[in-house]
Structures are given as structure tokens and as C-alpha cells.
Design a protein around this motif. Structure first.
Motif, PDB file in Angstrom:
ATOM      1  N   ARG A 165      -8.329 -10.805  17.899  1.00  0.00           N
ATOM      2  CA  ARG A 165      -9.420  -9.840  17.591  1.00  0.00           C
ATOM      3  C   ARG A 165      -8.910  -8.483  17.448  1.00  0.00           C
ATOM      4  O   ARG A 165      -8.968  -7.819  16.079  1.00  0.00           O
ATOM      5  CB  ARG A 165     -10.315 -10.070  18.133  1.00  0.00           C
ATOM      6  N   VAL A 166      -7.881  -7.901  18.432  1.00  0.00           N
ATOM      7  CA  VAL A 166      -7.603  -6.537  17.884  1.00  0.00           C
ATOM      8  C   VAL A 166      -6.377  -6.232  17.172  1.00  0.00           C
ATOM      9  O   VAL A 166      -6.221  -5.714  15.830  1.00  0.00           O
ATOM     10  CB  VAL A 166      -7.014  -5.575  19.234  1.00  0.00           C
ATOM     11  N   LEU A 167      -5.194  -6.911  17.800  1.00  0.00           N
ATOM     12  CA  LEU A 167      -4.647  -6.996  16.001  1.00  0.00           C
ATOM     13  C   LEU A 167      -4.951  -7.529  14.738  1.00  0.00           C
ATOM     14  O   LEU A 167      -4.061  -7.081  14.108  1.00  0.00           O
ATOM     15  CB  LEU A 167      -3.453  -8.629  17.488  1.00  0.00           C
ATOM     16  N   LEU A 168      -5.756  -8.338  14.657  1.00  0.00           N
ATOM     17  CA  LEU A 168      -5.462  -8.831  13.673  1.00  0.00           C
ATOM     18  C   LEU A 168      -6.563  -7.479  12.845  1.00  0.00           C
ATOM     19  O   LEU A 168      -6.396  -7.449  11.184  1.00  0.00           O
ATOM     20  CB  LEU A 168      -6.559 -10.257  13.415  1.00  0.00           C
ATOM     21  N   ALA A 169      -7.668  -7.177  13.300  1.00  0.00           N
ATOM     22  CA  ALA A 169      -8.781  -5.979  12.467  1.00  0.00           C
ATOM     23  C   ALA A 169      -7.261  -4.221  12.361  1.00  0.00           C
ATOM     24  O   ALA A 169      -6.863  -3.760  11.392  1.00  0.00           O
ATOM     25  CB  ALA A 169      -9.159  -5.282  14.140  1.00  0.00           C
ATOM     26  N   THR A 170      -6.665  -4.836  13.550  1.00  0.00           N
ATOM     27  CA  THR A 170      -5.586  -3.308  13.196  1.00  0.00           C
ATOM     28  C   THR A 170      -4.435  -3.628  12.507  1.00  0.00           C
ATOM     29  O   THR A 170      -3.991  -2.466  11.699  1.00  0.00           O
ATOM     30  CB  THR A 170      -4.830  -3.124  14.608  1.00  0.00           C
ATOM     31  N   ALA A 171      -3.902  -4.677  12.442  1.00  0.00           N
ATOM     32  CA  ALA A 171      -2.941  -5.129  11.266  1.00  0.00           C
ATOM     33  C   ALA A 171      -3.736  -4.878  10.079  1.00  0.00           C
ATOM     34  O   ALA A 171      -2.344  -3.974   8.921  1.00  0.00           O
ATOM     35  CB  ALA A 171      -2.907  -6.870  11.424  1.00  0.00           C
ATOM     36  N   ALA A 172      -4.801  -5.309   9.429  1.00  0.00           N
ATOM     37  CA  ALA A 172      -5.413  -5.360   8.406  1.00  0.00           C
ATOM     38  C   ALA A 172      -4.987  -3.816   7.251  1.00  0.00           C
ATOM     39  O   ALA A 172      -5.580  -3.163   6.917  1.00  0.00           O
ATOM     40  CB  ALA A 172      -6.522  -5.775   8.292  1.00  0.00           C
ATOM     41  N   VAL A 173      -6.471  -2.985   8.733  1.00  0.00           N
ATOM     42  CA  VAL A 173      -6.480  -1.311   9.305  1.00  0.00           C
ATOM     43  C   VAL A 173      -4.530  -0.814   8.311  1.00  0.00           C
ATOM     44  O   VAL A 173      -4.846  -0.027   7.257  1.00  0.00           O
ATOM     45  CB  VAL A 173      -7.109  -1.078   9.494  1.00  0.00           C
ATOM     46  N   HIS A 174      -3.890  -0.819   9.435  1.00  0.00           N
ATOM     47  CA  HIS A 174      -2.859  -0.897   9.146  1.00  0.00           C
ATOM     48  C   HIS A 174      -2.239  -0.387   7.836  1.00  0.00           C
ATOM     49  O   HIS A 174      -1.476   0.464   7.094  1.00  0.00           O
ATOM     50  CB  HIS A 174      -2.123  -1.243  10.168  1.00  0.00           C
ATOM     51  N   SER A 175      -2.120  -2.210   7.047  1.00  0.00           N
ATOM     52  CA  SER A 175      -1.307  -2.346   6.354  1.00  0.00           C
ATOM     53  C   SER A 175      -2.136  -1.398   5.219  1.00  0.00           C
ATOM     54  O   SER A 175      -1.402  -1.018   4.058  1.00  0.00           O
ATOM     55  CB  SER A 175      -1.359  -3.214   6.001  1.00  0.00           C
ATOM     56  N   VAL A 176      -3.187  -1.398   4.515  1.00  0.00           N
ATOM     57  CA  VAL A 176      -4.183  -0.860   4.115  1.00  0.00           C
ATOM     58  C   VAL A 176      -3.806   0.863   4.404  1.00  0.00           C
ATOM     59  O   VAL A 176      -3.710   1.687   2.487  1.00  0.00           O
ATOM     60  CB  VAL A 176      -5.737  -0.954   3.879  1.00  0.00           C
ATOM     61  N   LEU A 177      -3.174   1.263   5.196  1.00  0.00           N
ATOM     62  CA  LEU A 177      -3.508   2.745   5.315  1.00  0.00           C
ATOM     63  C   LEU A 177      -2.171   2.403   4.818  1.00  0.00           C
ATOM     64  O   LEU A 177      -1.868   4.104   4.294  1.00  0.00           O
ATOM     65  CB  LEU A 177      -3.427   2.992   6.714  1.00  0.00           C
ATOM     66  N   LEU A 178      -0.792   1.785   5.246  1.00  0.00           N
ATOM     67  CA  LEU A 178       0.123   2.241   4.965  1.00  0.00           C
ATOM     68  C   LEU A 178       0.580   2.515   3.039  1.00  0.00           C
ATOM     69  O   LEU A 178       1.235   2.988   2.929  1.00  0.00           O
ATOM     70  CB  LEU A 178       1.356   1.623   5.451  1.00  0.00           C
TER      71      LEU A 178
END
Length: 426
Positions: free
Chosen positions: A94-107
């Protein structure tokens, strides 16, 4: 916290029968795990250098570029341990999916903002958020592996397999941290300064997302208590957060801050050194010599005899690191400087392996991912601080002063190793 095992997909993946040698770690994890964990690390290694490259190109300001990459490191150091604690409670998937999604958008958002008329403050704020949401693949990989070793492998094989695994993980980190900046430079030189950020965003979404969905994400680690009748069965419950701030844990964090200081100061000092010679683009090549020594020595740790204790290893190789740093600072020629970098690398590799091994032993019940994330965040924090400070020193005082900073960083590692010696029993 109960150690949850994912269902075996074959006979080889089943828990070992009494008296059997059991599966190998590769069989227990699945053959796709290690290549996947390697690729999923790349965005993390590309992040700081990619942000620096983007901002310097887009805003034409080395000062803002350094500050922005520093904010990435600060965000990771401040929030990374909280992400690890969240994973210990909610599970890695759950944590990896959430952070990966937000992180990609922020990049992607930073890429757009840098080339807009937005303020520098917004650039810095997004950079902090990028660091805060960076998926913590390296510590989570270690946490998964430790959990599988303790739950699925026979007790007699666990110490040797754990040592080899920590050696492998540290070597992979070194390879990725050398290869990541190279990829950034290659993409920026061929496709433009925005290319590394777009590539990192795509890799985060695809590779980290796949890593999150790997069956091993359902395995959570917990440290076994001495009272447990079976050393492979974790005790119930999760230790209170105050257990993370015991001296035996904090000394490991301090040591990794020193390692990060060393990484950041060496890379920046090499940039100053090669810049003086008119070949600033060769800084990564010199830095790579240290990576070579580190990878080789990290892989060699698994061959050390058991009587060469963890505390003795850290103290010994911290001295090697300091000697290498002194050689680099006093080098009269590039050849001697390269020799110093190779020697320093020989000290870095075993230090990384040893501290991570200490971390796996000292993780409070149910806090394995948190401890591993604290260590990884400490490296990023030290790296960011040293890069900014060493760059300012090189600009104001000169390259010779910048080359002395790694000596100070190595001193921090040695002091932490000495403190660990006093805190650790035989």
C-alpha cells in the motif's frame, strides 16, 4: 507483529521440512525478485543529480540548483523514516503504490515548474515533496529479505545467508548510486535536461509499482525476541517508537550520516578538481573509482570469518576509509588521488554491510522497515548537506579545502564506529 508468508508457488517455495536443507533464498524470493529490486532502485539514485541538472539548466543558477537538490535530501531525511514506519504498520504494498504514484506526478510537476515563471520558492517546495515521497525501495528490499531469511530458511543457515545478503544489497546500492548519475548525464546530454526527470517518473511508476505488487511485499519483518522458542517466529506486537532512539540504533544512524557526508563531499570535490583542469564532465569517472573499490569489498564481506566480529569490522574499515580520505586530500597527482579513492572505497563497502547487519539485529519488534529507512535517509541527508557545503567551500576557499572535507566525513564514520565498539558486547 506476526511474520506473514506469501503462498509458495512451487514445491521449492514451501517451508522447509524438519531436517531438510530448505529452499535457497532465490527460490524463496522468486527468480524475478532480484532483477526487479535492482531496477526499482534506479529512480532513487537518479533523483538528486537529476533535480540538480534540471534546475541548473532551466533556471541558470548553480546556487538554486544546489539548494533544490538539498531540499530533496532534506525531504527524504525528514519524512523517509515516517514512510518506513507507515510500511511497518500498513504493509509495503500500500505504501509503495501510494508514494510511487505521488512521486511520479511531482517529478513531472517540477519539470514543468522549472521552465515556467513560477517562483523559486515553489521549486524548492516541490523538491522537498519529491524527497518526502521517494519510494524507499532499498530499505524495504532489505526488510523483505531479512523477513524471508528468518521465516523460511533453516536456523543453521540464517547467519551466513544474512551476511551474504547484506553484502549483496550494499554492493547493489553502490552500483546503482554510481550508475544512476551516469544515466542522468547520458540522458541529459543526448535528449535534454528534462529527459532524466521524465525517465525517473516513468521508472517509478512502472518498476516501483511492479516491485510493490511482487508477492514478497506481503512479507513483513519483525525482530525475534531472545525468549522466543523458535528463532524463526517473531514475537507479537510492535515495539514502541522510543525503542528506535536507543543509543545502539542512533549510533548506526550517525555512522550513516558520516557515510552520506563522505559521498556528497567526494562527488563535489571531484567536480571542483576536474573543473580546475577544464574537464568537469570527468568528475563522475573519478567518483566511479571509489565505487569500484566499494563494490568489490562489499561482496568480499561474506568471506570474512565469523571471529572477525561486526564491531571489529566496522572499526577496522572506518580506519581504512580515513586513510583513503587523507590520501585523496594530500594527493600530489591524479594517479595518487585515484589510489586514494580506491582505498576509500575498500573502507566504504564493508562499513555499509556491517552497519546494515547491525541494523537488522537491533531493529525493535515490528520496526525493521523503519530502521532500514532511517539508515537510508541518513545517507541521503549527509550527502545533501555535504554537497552544498563542499560546493560553497570550493567556490570561496578553493579546491584544496574541498578535498579536505572527506577527511572530516571519514572522521565522523570512525567516531561512530568507536562509539559502537563501546556499546556492543563481544
Amino acid at each position: 507483529m506476526t511474520l506473514t508468508q506469501y503462498p509458495p508457488t512451487s514445491r521449492a517455495g514451501a517451508p522447509p521440512a524438519p531436517g531438510s536443507d530448505g529452499p535457497t533464498l532465490v527460490e524463496a524470493m522468486g527468480r524475478t525478485y532480484f532483477p526487479l529490486a535492482f531496477v526499482a532502485r534506479l529512480p532513487f539514485a537518479m533523483m538528486v543529480v537529476g533535480v540538480l541538472t534540471l534546475v541548473v539548466a532551466g533556471r541558470d543558477s548553480l546556487t538554486l540548483g544546489g539548494a533544490t537538490s538539498g531540499m530533496v535530501g532534506l525531504g527524504g531525511a525528514a519524512i523517509g523514516p515516517l514512510v518506513g514506519a507507515w510500511a511497518d504498520r500498513a504493509g509495503q504494498r500500500r505504501v509503495l503504490l501510494a508514494t510511487a504514484a505521488v512521486h511520479s506526478v511531482l517529478l513531472l510537476a517540477l519539470t514543468a515548474v522549472v521552465y515556467s515563471s513560477a517562483s523559486d520558492a515553489l521549486v524548492l517546495a516541490i523538491a522537498f515533496a519529491i524527497g518526502a515521497t521517494s519510494p524507499q525501495v532499498p530499505p524495504m528490499s532489505r526488510s523483505r529479505l531479512v523477513g524471508v531469511i528468518r521465516s523460511r530458511l533453516p536456523a543453521g543457515r540464517r547467519p551466513a545467508v544474512l551476511s551474504r545478503t547484506m553484502s549483496y544489497e550494499s554492493a547493489v546500492d553502490e552500483i546503482v548510486f554510481v550508475f544512476g548519475p551516469f544515466v542522468v548525464g547520458l540522458l541529459a546530454a543526448t535528449l535534454g535536461p528534462t529527459a532524466p526527470m521524465v525517465a525517473a517518473a516513468a521508472l517509478t511508476a512502472l518498476a516501483v509499482g511492479t516491485f510493490a505488487l511482487h508477492p514478497s511485499a506481503r512479507t513483513t519483518t519483525a525482530r525475534t525476541t531472545p525468549a522466543a522458542s523458535d528463532p524463526g517466529v517473531a514475537s507479537g506486537g510492535q515495539a514502541p517508537a522510543r525503542e528506535l532512539f536507543r543509543p545502539r540504533v542512533l549510533v548506526l544512524v550517525a555512522g550513516f550520516v558520516g557515510v552520506g557526508l563522505f559521498f556528497g563531499s567526494v562527488l563535489t570535490a571531484m567536480s571542483a578538481y576536474t573543473g580546475d583542469a577544464g574537464h568537469a564532465e570527468q568528475a563522475g569517472l573519478l567518483y566511479g573509482f571509489m565505487g569500484i573499490g566499494s563494490v568489490v569489498s562489499a561482496l568480499a564481506v561474506s568471506a570474512f570469518p565469523a571471529r572477525f566480529s561486526l564491531r571489529a569490522r566496522w572499526l577496522t574499515f572506518a580506519v581504512v576509509l580515513l586513510v583513503g580520505a587523507v590520501v585523496v586530500a594530500a594527493a600530489p597527482s591524479t594517479g595518487v588521488l585515484i589510489a586514494g579513492l580506491l582505498l576509500a572505497g575498500l573502507g566504504i563497502g564493508p562499513s555499509l554491510v556491517t552497519v546494515y547487519s547491525h541494523g537488522s539485529e537491533r531493529s525493535p519488534d515490528g520496526r525493521g522497515t523503519t530502521v532500514m529507512t532511517m539508515l537510508g535517509s541518513a545517507v541521503i541527508l549527509g550527502q545533501s548537506i555535504a554537497a552544498a557545503a563542499t560546493g560553497a567551500l570550493a567556490d570561496t576557499v578553493g579546491t584544496s579545502a574541498a578535498l579536505a572535507v572527506p577527511v572530516v566525513a571519514a572522521g565522523v564514520v570512525l567516531a561512530s564506529a568507536a562509539a559502537n565498539w563501546r556499546l556492543t558486547g563481544r
